[in-house]
Design an enzyme around this catalytic site. Sequence first.
Site, PDB file in Angstrom:
ATOM      1  CG  HIS A 124      -2.066  -0.940   1.148  1.00 32.88           C
ATOM      2  ND1 HIS A 124      -2.934  -1.154   2.193  1.00 32.88           N
ATOM      3  CD2 HIS A 124      -2.492  -1.739   0.136  1.00 32.88           C
ATOM      4  CE1 HIS A 124      -3.846  -2.039   1.841  1.00 32.88           C
ATOM      5  NE2 HIS A 124      -3.588  -2.414   0.596  1.00 32.88           N
ATOM      6  CG  ASP A 160      -2.998  -4.618   6.083  1.00 33.69           C
ATOM      7  OD1 ASP A 160      -3.606  -4.479   5.006  1.00 33.69           O
ATOM      8  OD2 ASP A 160      -2.740  -3.665   6.845  1.00 33.69           O
ATOM      9  CB  ILE A 171      -3.386   8.090   7.988  1.00 34.63           C
ATOM     10  CG1 ILE A 171      -2.380   6.981   8.312  1.00 34.63           C
ATOM     11  CG2 ILE A 171      -2.664   9.418   7.856  1.00 34.63           C
ATOM     12  CD1 ILE A 171      -1.293   6.800   7.280  1.00 34.63           C
ATOM     13  CB  THR A 172      -8.100  10.686   7.027  1.00 34.85           C
ATOM     14  OG1 THR A 172      -8.892   9.493   7.155  1.00 34.85           O
ATOM     15  CG2 THR A 172      -7.418  10.690   5.677  1.00 34.85           C
TER      16      THR A 172
END
Length: 486
Positions: free
Chosen positions: A80, A184, A401-402
């Site tokens: 990613h 993941d 993350i945002t």
Amino acid sequence: MWGLSRCLSVPRGWLLLTTGVQRPFSSVSHTPQICIVGSGPAGFYTAQHILKHNPKAQVDIYEKLPVPFGLVRFGVAPDHPEVKNVINTFTQTARSDRCAFLGNVMVGRDITVEELQAAYHAVVLSYGAEDKRELSIPGEDLPGVYSARDFVGWYNGLPDNRHLNPDLSCDTAVILGQGNVALDIARILLSPVDILRKTDITQDALDALSKSRVRRVWMVGRRGPLQVAFTIKELREMINLPGTRPKLDPADYMGLEKAIKDLPRPRKRLTELLVKSALEKPDHKVEANWARAEKEWGLRFFRSPFAVLPSEDGKRAARIRLSVTRLEGMGETAVAVPTGQVENISCGLIFSSIGYKSASISSTVPFLPKQGVIPNSMGRVEGIPGLYCSGWVKRGPTGVITTTMTDSFDTAQAILEDVQTGALNWSEPRAGSVTILELLHLRGIQPVSFSDWEKIDEVETSRGLTVGKPREKILDTEEMLQLVCR
């Protein structure tokens, strides 16, 4: 480690005196001195917002490793790379004349929170959630059982996990958890190695995965398909993973069509994709991929880990015993309760992906161990003026993350508001890094600057270029420190 100090470069705006202590060029008497503990997304976003909205502030970012960026470097999946583009923004922040990175400094060991509070007007704790949650079931210490955190750190080059050496010789793996980290791990275990060779996954992980015998991965959740924690992007990647097919029990998805219409949009789209993949015939291209697939993955619902069962010789994990559950309540708040039934899955590899956990950094900082957070109001630590927190240690290990960006901006805004209202008083001069560097010097600790990190970065990208990768991460902190002496 002090023997390396004379060859380390000097952070921006600092003058290296003959004593080995670094001091700012300008007076600190009217400069707002702020330090941030942790150089992951929460730390950098907090720094970014403060520097943007207060033109006088000096922000120092402390990091226990010689390298910055936290989970962007060590947590984001190697396939990613687009998620890691935030590093470009963080680099711009770190290169500011009013920002300094001090790596190789562990707060709580090399320097205390109390010493930072005495040196700075404001201290922001953004050190994330570095501990793993325990399963607390019999057999979880058997060989073959790993925490998701350790496994992710291993293939992403976290120095603490470089010797993990997971045994991938079995054909079936079970992941306890149904979030993005679980997907993941499943994707890394099942991906064609040729795809991974083009990423920044470590060479040790590539070597191990190229010999892996894992062909089947089950992701187990306590609740049902309406409560899975992964997102549609990650699910779509798994469905379309080359050489792999999903094994979804149609019975798990019967009747969900009626519930879909009342779901929030993100959950609605995710559930629609699950139902379509389980109940509808795929298009020709997908069907052909599934028919040729030698590997498979699946979701097991309404199951909770009960015990890890050993092999006959007792030397490693051989099965996971699951407690069958049922739901009480509806939607996101539904709670799984045991029914008294159990079942076993044969497997030689088990990953616990039930979440990360923050730890207390100091006995003087309030901490809620059950929730794993510092009690706070909009980032202001309760009862301690001038002490703040942001990121996972503020709100718990959730979100992307945002989410962390928004959360960190809120903490930074709280600091700025406290300056305006006088709740945080800049008029008293604070020496900032001057005091801390003197203490570190006396203790034989030499911080690594951002320009030092850029030397490490240059070597890593150069090594990666020779093998067709974006970088080949250095796994040993001592090697990192030696590199900055060249």
